[in-house]
Structures are given as structure tokens and as C-alpha cells.
Design an enzyme around this catalytic site. Sequence first.
Site, PDB file in Angstrom:
ATOM      1  N   GLU A  15     -10.404  -0.173  -5.654  1.00 34.90           N
ATOM      2  CA  GLU A  15      -9.375  -0.962  -4.984  1.00 34.90           C
ATOM      3  C   GLU A  15      -9.890  -2.344  -4.589  1.00 34.90           C
ATOM      4  OE1 GLU A  15      -6.357   0.617  -2.381  1.00 34.90           O
ATOM      5  OE2 GLU A  15      -7.335   2.588  -2.454  1.00 34.90           O
ATOM      6  N   CYS A  62      -5.021   5.937  -4.282  1.00 31.89           N
ATOM      7  CA  CYS A  62      -4.330   4.651  -4.167  1.00 31.89           C
ATOM      8  C   CYS A  62      -2.886   4.866  -4.607  1.00 31.89           C
ATOM      9  CB  CYS A  62      -5.005   3.600  -5.031  1.00 31.89           C
ATOM     10  SG  CYS A  62      -4.153   2.004  -5.058  1.00 31.89           S
ATOM     11  N   CYS A  74       0.866  -1.177   0.000  1.00 37.44           N
ATOM     12  CA  CYS A  74       0.000   0.000   0.000  1.00 37.44           C
ATOM     13  C   CYS A  74       0.902   1.226   0.000  1.00 37.44           C
ATOM     14  CB  CYS A  74      -0.935   0.016   1.211  1.00 37.44           C
ATOM     15  SG  CYS A  74      -1.953   1.508   1.291  1.00 37.44           S
ATOM     16  N   HIS A  86      -2.436  -4.701 -10.548  1.00 36.82           N
ATOM     17  CA  HIS A  86      -3.122  -3.501 -11.034  1.00 36.82           C
ATOM     18  C   HIS A  86      -3.423  -3.632 -12.518  1.00 36.82           C
ATOM     19  CE1 HIS A  86      -2.775  -0.767  -7.553  1.00 36.82           C
ATOM     20  NE2 HIS A  86      -1.692  -1.462  -7.281  1.00 36.82           N
ATOM     21  N   GLY A  91      -1.638   2.246  -6.979  1.00 36.05           N
ATOM     22  CA  GLY A  91      -2.357   2.460  -8.228  1.00 36.05           C
ATOM     23  C   GLY A  91      -1.767   3.613  -9.026  1.00 36.05           C
TER      24      GLY A  91
END
Length: 265
Positions: free
Chosen positions: A185, A194, A48, A135, A197
Site C-alpha cells: 500500500e 486493502c 480506503c 492501483h 485494492g
Amino acid sequence: ASEPKRAPRLTDRKYGIGCDQLIILEAKEDATCGMRIINADGSEVGACGNATRCIGGLLFEENGSSSEVTIRTQAGLLRCTKGQGADIISVNMGEPGLLWNQVPVASEVDTLHCKAAVEGGGLTDCACCSMGNPHATFFVDDCEKVPLPEAGHDLEHHKFFPERCNVSAVTVSKDKKSIRMRVWERGTGMTEACGTGACATLVNAVRRGYIGKEQNYTAEVIMDGGSLTITYAPPGSGADREGCVIMSGAYSTAFSGEIPAALWG
């Protein structure tokens, strides 16, 4: 460990604290600390970006003399440094996984153009990569028009993604200095930002040639909750820290407190 079972209660915005992810810090011998990342649905993930940057900021607050802090995650060891500005933290997110079995996806494909392998909500031909978590980036003319809240769940759970997937709809600006991004997400749903992301978006934009040497392989990724500056100089470019993704952005403390036993149990 029992934390994932407790996560939905803690992350609930009506009956708990309210958040997208629960972050648990642990002592590590080979890093400043370890970090576990648990989604709102209780699933545990390997990376994260925003949490890494925020934890890095808190660690610097505890030890202002440090020039670098390290955080051990499932995805590897991440290094944080202070950026320009008191609240700016930069994180070396490491090298992205670009091969089909690194993402992973269900079949051997060129992850730069997955074409019709996964489609939904008018989205097609995504570019995929891993930033410690999978992703899918869909490049469109206007991401604001994409029905991502409706399409996100089915795309996340598409059979093409054996470990499910984070899904982003993005639009590269005409001057190539910024990228607008909206994100669904994995394990959480629509969120305002994100970090991994944003990293994946820039990586895939560089791979497709939308962002390049003229932009120093860097762009501002603009999300509903704020912006991050991402750099990815591909291997062989000769640029500084080539092959690694560098994420920079601000962090702030919303509040601090103690979790009561009744909520944690």
C-alpha cells in the site's frame, strides 16, 4: 490541519497505537459523517475501502434502525448498507476511474495493458485503475512467489505514477470464483488487506475477461488478513448497479479507548 504530522507517532506499533491508517471522522451536512484517511507516513489519501466498511459498521451500531449510512470522503460520497449477517457491511464504492489521467499515470496509455511502462520484481504488464486512489494490478501464475516486499517500494515510487501507487500481485483461481491477492500500500508498505485494492483487483479481472457474466461479475478476493466479496458489473452489462463496485465483508472492533494528549500532541 496538524493530524498528518501526528500520524506517524500514533500509527507506530512500538510507541503508538499501531495501525496502517489513521481515520478521522468529521461532521458533514450532506452525509452521516465525513472521513479523512491518513497513512502511516503522514500522507493523506482519498479512499480506503476497509476503513469505510468499518466506519459504516460503527455507525450502524450507533443507530441500529438505519437502513443506510453515508460517508463523505475526498473521493466522493460512499453508501453503506447492512449485508447478510450481523457483522457484514456492503459499500457502494462508486465507479472506478479507468482512463490514464484518472488513475493517474504519467503518459496516455491503455490502462488495461500497461505492458513495459512499469516493471519490477519480475512483474510487468499491469492493469491500472483508480478507486479514489491509484492501483496497479499485476496478474501472475503464483503471487506467493512474487518478491513484493522488496519490489513494492520501487513500484510505488515509479515515475509512471505521479501520485505514487498501490501495488497488488494477484492470481485468479482456476474455477474463477476467487482471486488471491497480496498488496503493497502507498505510504504504508506491505499490509494484510486493502479494500480499494480488492476492488481494483476485481475491476481489472473483469476488464481482462478473467471474471465475467458466468460468475455474476463477482469473486472472493482473498488477502492475508481476510476475504472480501467484490462485484463489478461493467457499463452495458445490464446487471444491477452496473458500472459501480460493490464491496462486502465483515468488520469487528479490536478495542476502544482515548488517545492521551501526550501521544496526540
